[in-house]
Design a protein around this motif. Structure first.
Motif, PDB file in Angstrom:
ATOM      1  N   GLU A  28       0.819  -1.207   0.000  1.00  0.00           N
ATOM      2  CA  GLU A  28       0.000   0.000   0.000  1.00  0.00           C
ATOM      3  C   GLU A  28       0.863   1.272   0.000  1.00  0.00           C
ATOM      4  O   GLU A  28       0.628   2.200  -0.775  1.00  0.00           O
ATOM      5  CB  GLU A  28      -0.901  -0.012   1.234  1.00  0.00           C
ATOM      6  N   TYR A  29       1.864   1.278   0.862  1.00  0.00           N
ATOM      7  CA  TYR A  29       2.785   2.412   0.967  1.00  0.00           C
ATOM      8  C   TYR A  29       3.540   2.617  -0.351  1.00  0.00           C
ATOM      9  O   TYR A  29       3.668   3.741  -0.855  1.00  0.00           O
ATOM     10  CB  TYR A  29       3.737   2.122   2.122  1.00  0.00           C
ATOM     11  N   GLU A  30       4.009   1.523  -0.927  1.00  0.00           N
ATOM     12  CA  GLU A  30       4.799   1.634  -2.161  1.00  0.00           C
ATOM     13  C   GLU A  30       3.927   2.092  -3.338  1.00  0.00           C
ATOM     14  O   GLU A  30       4.363   2.894  -4.161  1.00  0.00           O
ATOM     15  CB  GLU A  30       5.475   0.298  -2.485  1.00  0.00           C
ATOM     16  N   MET A  31       2.708   1.572  -3.380  1.00  0.00           N
ATOM     17  CA  MET A  31       1.775   1.958  -4.448  1.00  0.00           C
ATOM     18  C   MET A  31       1.457   3.454  -4.337  1.00  0.00           C
ATOM     19  O   MET A  31       1.462   4.178  -5.346  1.00  0.00           O
ATOM     20  CB  MET A  31       0.500   1.121  -4.260  1.00  0.00           C
ATOM     21  N   GLU A  32       1.213   3.889  -3.121  1.00  0.00           N
ATOM     22  CA  GLU A  32       0.892   5.302  -2.876  1.00  0.00           C
ATOM     23  C   GLU A  32       2.051   6.198  -3.349  1.00  0.00           C
ATOM     24  O   GLU A  32       1.842   7.171  -4.075  1.00  0.00           O
ATOM     25  CB  GLU A  32       0.685   5.449  -1.367  1.00  0.00           C
ATOM     26  N   MET A  33       3.260   5.822  -2.950  1.00  0.00           N
ATOM     27  CA  MET A  33       4.421   6.636  -3.355  1.00  0.00           C
ATOM     28  C   MET A  33       4.638   6.589  -4.859  1.00  0.00           C
ATOM     29  O   MET A  33       4.913   7.612  -5.490  1.00  0.00           O
ATOM     30  CB  MET A  33       5.687   6.148  -2.639  1.00  0.00           C
TER      31      MET A  33
ATOM     32  N   MET B 196       1.998   8.691  -6.598  1.00  0.00           N
ATOM     33  CA  MET B 196       2.205  10.121  -6.340  1.00  0.00           C
ATOM     34  C   MET B 196       3.433  10.626  -7.108  1.00  0.00           C
ATOM     35  O   MET B 196       3.394  11.705  -7.711  1.00  0.00           O
ATOM     36  CB  MET B 196       2.367  10.369  -4.831  1.00  0.00           C
TER      37      MET B 196
END
Ligand code: PNS
Length: 170
Positions: free
Chosen positions: A101-106, A109
């Motif tokens: 989730e964190y990697e997808m978000e970054m 963005m």
């Protein structure tokens, strides 16, 4: 014949400290790209165990015989730094679904900020999927063994730090 353009990737992170999982990703990345720049974030808000200079020195010591691997620091937006390095790829490690989730978000963005830079998520060897800098520091602080989890130079530096010594790592 079309001229071949160097493929440059940036591998950003905190690296406090560098683990064998990071080393695994850097090695895999350096097989894919002509140049991979390990970019250590200078983040005044965090209080890291190792200074940025110490993290740079340790990482350079690990990769001193690999000309395709460079070590640098950066501040500000990662995409701006990637452009400065003429990198068109950001490499990040993906250990487990919990990272996703964190990697997808970054990644998304960063794509919004700079559509021409692609994020490539790379899986480390299975034996490193549960390894993190946070756990290394916790295990070390509590007297557990971190052998095999970090490069020897990092283990030596952790021991030196625990004994309050200043040390050079190369
Ligand atoms: O090792 P980490 O702490 O997971 O690395 C996070 C890092 C350094 C990749 C991320 O915080 C970052 O890129 N910071 C730079 C500021 C930036 O560009 N922020 C927007 C990212 S979408």
């Amino acid at each position: 014949m079309a001229s071949r353009v160097d493929r440059v990737a940036v591998y950003p992170g905190t690296f406090d400290p560098l683990t064998n999982g990071h080393v695994d990703i850097i090695r895999r990345g350096s097989a894919l790209f002509d140049r991979i720049v390990v970019a250590i974030l200078v983040n005044p808000e965090k209080s890291p165990l190792f200074t940025v200079e110490e993290r740079v020195e340790m990482t350079r010591a690990v990769f001193k015989t690999q000309p395709g691997v460079e070590v640098d620091t950066f501040q500000g937006l990662l995409v701006d730094y990637a452009k400065k390095q003429e990198a068109d790829v950001i490499v990040r490690g993906l250990r487990a679904i919990s990272d996703f989730e964190y990697e997808m978000e970054m990644a998304l963005m960063n794509r919004r900020l700079s559509p021409t830079i692609e994020t490539v998520l790379m899986m480390p060897a299975e034996s490193y999927t549960y390894l993190s800098s946070r756990l290394v520091k916790e295990i070390f602080a509590l007297g557990g063994s971190i052998r095999g989890l970090v490069p020897d130079v990092v283990e030596a530096c952790l021991e030196k730090k625990a004994s309050g010594d200043k040390h050079h790592y190369a």
